[in-house]
Design a protein around this motif. Structure first.
Motif, PDB file in Angstrom:
ATOM      1  N   SER A 162     -32.183  75.120  10.822  1.00 22.01           N
ATOM      2  CA  SER A 162     -31.771  74.007  11.674  1.00 22.01           C
ATOM      3  C   SER A 162     -32.995  73.172  11.979  1.00 22.01           C
ATOM      4  N   GLY A 163     -33.007  71.930  11.504  1.00 21.68           N
ATOM      5  CA  GLY A 163     -34.187  71.099  11.694  1.00 21.68           C
ATOM      6  C   GLY A 163     -35.409  71.744  11.073  1.00 21.68           C
ATOM      7  N   MET A 219     -29.053  86.049  18.026  1.00 24.85           N
ATOM      8  CA  MET A 219     -27.682  85.987  18.533  1.00 24.85           C
ATOM      9  C   MET A 219     -27.260  84.542  18.813  1.00 24.85           C
ATOM     10  N   LEU A 220     -28.179  83.758  19.375  1.00 23.67           N
ATOM     11  CA  LEU A 220     -27.832  82.361  19.666  1.00 23.67           C
ATOM     12  C   LEU A 220     -27.630  81.568  18.378  1.00 23.67           C
ATOM     13  N   SER A 221     -28.497  81.771  17.391  1.00 23.14           N
ATOM     14  CA  SER A 221     -28.380  80.996  16.152  1.00 23.14           C
ATOM     15  C   SER A 221     -27.140  81.394  15.354  1.00 23.14           C
ATOM     16  N   TYR A 250     -33.229  72.926  21.078  1.00 19.75           N
ATOM     17  CA  TYR A 250     -32.570  73.998  20.333  1.00 19.75           C
ATOM     18  C   TYR A 250     -31.708  74.858  21.262  1.00 19.75           C
ATOM     19  N   ILE A 251     -32.291  75.294  22.362  1.00 19.23           N
ATOM     20  CA  ILE A 251     -31.575  76.210  23.262  1.00 19.23           C
ATOM     21  C   ILE A 251     -31.280  75.490  24.579  1.00 19.23           C
ATOM     22  N   GLU A 276     -27.710  72.532  17.086  1.00 19.92           N
ATOM     23  CA  GLU A 276     -28.356  72.017  15.892  1.00 19.92           C
ATOM     24  C   GLU A 276     -28.563  70.521  16.045  1.00 19.92           C
ATOM     25  N   PRO A 277     -29.620  69.974  15.443  1.00 14.90           N
ATOM     26  CA  PRO A 277     -29.955  68.564  15.649  1.00 14.90           C
ATOM     27  C   PRO A 277     -28.800  67.609  15.436  1.00 14.90           C
TER      28      PRO A 277
END
Length: 238
Positions: free
Chosen positions: A140-141, A171-173, A221-222, A234-235
């Motif tokens: 992502s980016g 986990m977040l991604s 991002y977060i 994501e961007p």
């Protein structure tokens, strides 16, 4: 299916077991049923081969040199979505419960009958037919997360994360675009006994942001979802 239970197309089985005799026996049995078979002697080899060969199912021993089968199962579940069948001499309920709670789909004790093993493999594969079993990398980016290697790079440069920071980011991604509650993160990374420790979670997320964001940037991002948890954005979706 053929009368012998062979799949209509060749499906790939990864066997992770430190006993050469077991590996040879399983390879012979599975190849005779037209499965493609990969063999690994250690959990570390198994993780690498899962990333490179994308097996449809993994047959995993619990007692392995180096990393245990239980730890390997937990790591695989961070990014591998195919079925995991545990094959172990351990027959205690606690071992079975721990393996299933760590992400295994089934548990078979040694010694085992070939017919039962093949039946369980067929049953697990039926449930996951057409599923993309492994997503080994997330981009992502400027950010790249390699789940099997547990590495993170930003603009091609390696970022050193603690184990906890990597687990949070993984986990977040994997749930990019979706809100992950603080309770879910605490349960997944620390365990159910820590689900109320949101202050600790916020500290680790703060450290993680500083490592993957450029200095002075507003975190993109977060994102914090006040009172709920966090969301990886994501961007193109931000």
């Amino acid at each position: 299916m053929t009368p012998e239970g062979a799949p209509e197309r060749a499906q790939r089985v990864l066997v992770v077991d430190d006993e050469e005799q077991i590996r040879r026996a399983l390879k012979s049995v599975l190849q005779a049923r037209h499965y493609e078979v990969d063999l690994a002697e250690t959990a570390e080899q198994g993780l690498e081969m899962t990333a490179s060969r994308t097996p449809d199912i993994i047959v995993l021993d619990l007692t392995l040199p180096g990393m245990s089968g239980l730890e390997a199962c937990k790591r695989l579940r961070e990014w591998y979505e195919g079925p995991i069948l545990i094959l172990s001499v351990r027959n205690a309920d606690d071992d079975k419960i721990a393996a299933l709670d760590s992400g295994a789909d089934d548990y078979l004790t040694k010694p085992f009958s070939t017919g039962e093993l093949l039946a369980r493999i067929r049953a697990l594969l039926r449930r996951t037919h057409s599923v993309d079993t492994a997503v080994a990398e997330f981009r992502s980016g400027d950010l790249c997360v390699d789940y099997p290697k547990r590495t993170v790079t930003v603009k091609g440069e390696l970022v050193h994360l603690t184990r906890t920071e990597f687990d949070i980011l993984a986990m977040l991604s994997r749930n990019a675009g979706r809100v992950v509650t603080s309770r879910m993160l605490l349960d997944s990374v620390w365990g159910p006994e820590y689900v109320g420790d949101t202050q600790t979670l916020r500290v680790h997320v703060s450290h993680l942001r500083r490592k993957i964001e450029s200095p002075g940037d507003v975190s993109h991002y977060i994102l914090t979802e006040p009172g709920v948890g966090f969301r990886f954005v994501e961007p193109e979706a931000g």
